[in-house]
Motif scaffolding. Structure first.
Motif, mmCIF file in Angstrom:
data_model
loop_
_atom_site.group_PDB
_atom_site.id
_atom_site.type_symbol
_atom_site.label_atom_id
_atom_site.label_comp_id
_atom_site.label_asym_id
_atom_site.label_seq_id
_atom_site.Cartn_x
_atom_site.Cartn_y
_atom_site.Cartn_z
ATOM 1 N N MET A 210 -16.738 26.389 35.568
ATOM 2 C CA MET A 210 -16.576 27.518 36.338
ATOM 3 C C MET A 210 -17.307 27.438 37.458
ATOM 4 O O MET A 210 -16.646 27.819 38.646
ATOM 5 C CB MET A 210 -16.707 28.696 35.582
ATOM 6 C CG MET A 210 -15.829 28.923 34.541
ATOM 7 S SD MET A 210 -16.069 30.489 33.630
ATOM 8 C CE MET A 210 -17.413 30.131 32.645
ATOM 9 N N SER B 5 -15.395 27.329 40.968
ATOM 10 C CA SER B 5 -15.357 28.666 42.036
ATOM 11 C C SER B 5 -16.112 27.867 43.253
ATOM 12 O O SER B 5 -15.521 28.595 44.244
ATOM 13 C CB SER B 5 -16.553 29.563 41.538
ATOM 14 O OG SER B 5 -17.672 29.146 41.259
ATOM 15 N N ASN B 6 -16.943 27.119 43.404
ATOM 16 C CA ASN B 6 -17.369 26.479 44.575
ATOM 17 C C ASN B 6 -16.344 25.804 45.347
ATOM 18 O O ASN B 6 -16.362 25.784 46.787
ATOM 19 C CB ASN B 6 -18.665 25.521 44.345
ATOM 20 C CG ASN B 6 -19.999 26.195 44.113
ATOM 21 O OD1 ASN B 6 -20.062 27.269 44.529
ATOM 22 N ND2 ASN B 6 -20.852 25.642 43.408
ATOM 23 N N VAL C 254 -13.083 26.178 45.368
ATOM 24 C CA VAL C 254 -12.026 27.301 45.995
ATOM 25 C C VAL C 254 -12.775 28.111 47.044
ATOM 26 O O VAL C 254 -12.150 28.078 48.065
ATOM 27 C CB VAL C 254 -11.614 28.120 44.857
ATOM 28 C CG1 VAL C 254 -10.998 29.317 45.545
ATOM 29 C CG2 VAL C 254 -10.810 27.553 44.063
ATOM 30 N N THR C 255 -14.164 28.482 47.065
ATOM 31 C CA THR C 255 -14.807 29.041 48.015
ATOM 32 C C THR C 255 -14.937 28.122 49.212
ATOM 33 O O THR C 255 -14.758 28.664 50.417
ATOM 34 C CB THR C 255 -16.208 29.433 47.516
ATOM 35 O OG1 THR C 255 -15.961 30.136 46.329
ATOM 36 C CG2 THR C 255 -16.872 30.164 48.572
ATOM 37 N N CYS D 19 -21.722 29.044 48.729
ATOM 38 C CA CYS D 19 -21.427 28.376 47.559
ATOM 39 C C CYS D 19 -22.571 28.693 46.547
ATOM 40 O O CYS D 19 -22.348 28.849 45.283
ATOM 41 C CB CYS D 19 -21.292 26.910 47.565
ATOM 42 S SG CYS D 19 -19.549 26.500 48.304
ATOM 43 N N VAL E 88 -22.092 32.076 45.183
ATOM 44 C CA VAL E 88 -21.122 31.984 44.192
ATOM 45 C C VAL E 88 -21.420 31.741 42.943
ATOM 46 O O VAL E 88 -21.361 31.966 41.904
ATOM 47 C CB VAL E 88 -19.756 31.331 44.889
ATOM 48 C CG1 VAL E 88 -18.714 31.205 43.793
ATOM 49 C CG2 VAL E 88 -19.020 32.227 45.994
ATOM 50 N N SER E 89 -22.176 30.304 42.984
ATOM 51 C CA SER E 89 -22.813 29.646 41.763
ATOM 52 C C SER E 89 -23.496 30.908 41.044
ATOM 53 O O SER E 89 -23.356 31.000 39.860
ATOM 54 C CB SER E 89 -23.610 28.697 42.033
ATOM 55 O OG SER E 89 -22.592 27.403 42.390
ATOM 56 N N VAL F 245 -21.460 33.363 39.262
ATOM 57 C CA VAL F 245 -20.597 32.962 38.274
ATOM 58 C C VAL F 245 -21.675 32.962 36.909
ATOM 59 O O VAL F 245 -21.210 33.363 35.948
ATOM 60 C CB VAL F 245 -20.071 31.817 38.415
ATOM 61 C CG1 VAL F 245 -19.641 30.934 37.136
ATOM 62 C CG2 VAL F 245 -18.703 31.853 39.543
#
Length: 120
Positions: free
Chosen positions: A71, A75-76, A78-79, A106, A109-110, A113
């Motif tokens: 995940m 997510s990284n 996509v970001t 990033c 975002v990590s 998550v």
């Protein structure tokens, strides 16, 4: 976070630089997919080592930790794609400051998550 550093190499390799004169970013001009694969392997090894400590001290299952890593990576990616595409439209390319901003975003975002997955 090693995944944000990995994403930085992906964005460096797949997107144009802002100007013709490369600046310090010119050091990465000859980078190819073997460099990216080596960085991916290193990120995977670091995540595995950290995961082993997490499994031991936090009592997490290995599948749960693997899903968190997947995940974080997704997510990284996509970001990074959203930010890079938007700034290429606006600026015509990416600069060193943009690379640094992508790296920091990033990482955030990590962490988001990770926090979202750890809340039960």
């Amino acid at each position: 976070m090693s995944w944000s550093r990995f994403m930085l190499l992906v964005v460096l390799d797949t997107n144009p630089y802002y100007t013709e004169e490369a600046g310090i970013g010119g050091l990465y001009e000859g980078m190819n997919y073997t460099h990216i694969l080596k960085t991916f392997g290193l990120s995977l090894i670091l995540s595995t080592i950290i995961g082993m400590f997490s499994l031991h001290f936090l009592g997490l299952s290995s599948w749960y930790f693997a899903s968190i890593c997947c995940m974080m990576l997704a997510s990284n990616f996509v970001t990074m794609q959203i930010i890079a595409r938007q700034l290429i439209k606006q600026l015509g390319g990416l600069t060193g400051d943009v690379y640094g901003a992508i790296n920091e975003i990033c990482e955030i975002v990590s962490l988001l998550v990770l926090v979202a997955c750890m809340v039960k």
